[in-house]
Write an enzyme that holds these catalytic residues in place. Sequence first.
Site, short mmCIF file in Angstrom:
data_model
loop_
_atom_site.label_atom_id
_atom_site.label_comp_id
_atom_site.label_asym_id
_atom_site.label_seq_id
_atom_site.Cartn_x
_atom_site.Cartn_y
_atom_site.Cartn_z
N ASP A 66 0.91 -1.25 0.13
CA ASP A 66 -0.17 0.00 0.16
C ASP A 66 0.78 1.31 0.05
O ASP A 66 2.28 1.28 0.24
CB ASP A 66 -0.77 -0.07 1.26
CG ASP A 66 -1.64 1.31 1.47
OD1 ASP A 66 -2.46 1.80 0.53
OD2 ASP A 66 -1.63 1.66 2.74
N ASP A 68 -0.51 5.00 0.75
CA ASP A 68 -0.62 5.92 1.89
C ASP A 68 -0.55 5.51 3.41
O ASP A 68 -1.33 4.21 3.34
CB ASP A 68 -2.07 6.59 1.87
CG ASP A 68 -2.28 7.31 0.51
OD1 ASP A 68 -2.60 8.46 0.31
OD2 ASP A 68 -1.70 6.82 -0.88
#
Length: 274
Positions: A66, A68
């Site tokens: 991922d 963020d």
Amino acid sequence: MTAQLASTSAPVAHAAMLDFCGDVLQIESPGDDMAAFREALLAHFPHSDAIIAREPIRVPHLFVSDMDSTMIGQECIDELADYAGLKEKIAEITERAMQGELDFESALRERVGLLEGLEESAITRCLQERISPNEGARVLVETLKTRGCRTVLVTGGFHHFADVVAEQLGFERVVGNRLEVADSKLTGGLVGGITDSSTKKSVLEEELGILGDNAVSMAAGDGANDIPMLEASTYGIAYRAKPKARSAANGWVDRGDLTSLLKLLEIPEKDWVA
């Protein structure tokens, strides 16, 4: 911890510090009660970095992460919203989505819709002024690549940000959402399909399909949207994660930076790539 596990089906057979690293404790158990082992580990080392695995730890052939709040320290859409005077409103929706309280796609479309009319140039400003990698991110990615690991950044965020971040950190592939732009302004819409939790898992499975049946995978994330990917990987790492994501993972980083994963993978610091 040894005493706590002695009466379960996961007794401790061996525990010792790794030779090359004085702050990594390796614990081995001949049992199969992963829940009891995890409970004991968290009871005795509540603020720790760890990987729990059924087989000897190996450097992964694939790393999918991922973006963020995992590879970078911010939520891009929240920071971008500040340029429209909407950070507080959008950040509240982001937090609820990460906690798993809201449907991801609906929450994403709602937040993007609120940005209608924002100048595209605000994205460049946001990247320059607000977005920075988490400590150890580039070292982690580049070191894994020297060990033959394929690296993929997959995000529920946007290519406008992810393409730049991926280049900075060394990721070889990027999967994300695309903001629609017309006349140099955000339209409040998206282009193409949505990158959501199912997409993250399917990207992991697609890459593993290319690498072969025996490939070892590691995935990292922090929110509910990452759970299917974390559960599907050999080592699912919850990086300073929300409770639901942390519970779903078999590894976590709560204490150190992202280079903690290199230590847990038993890669000596002298071999890290700066």
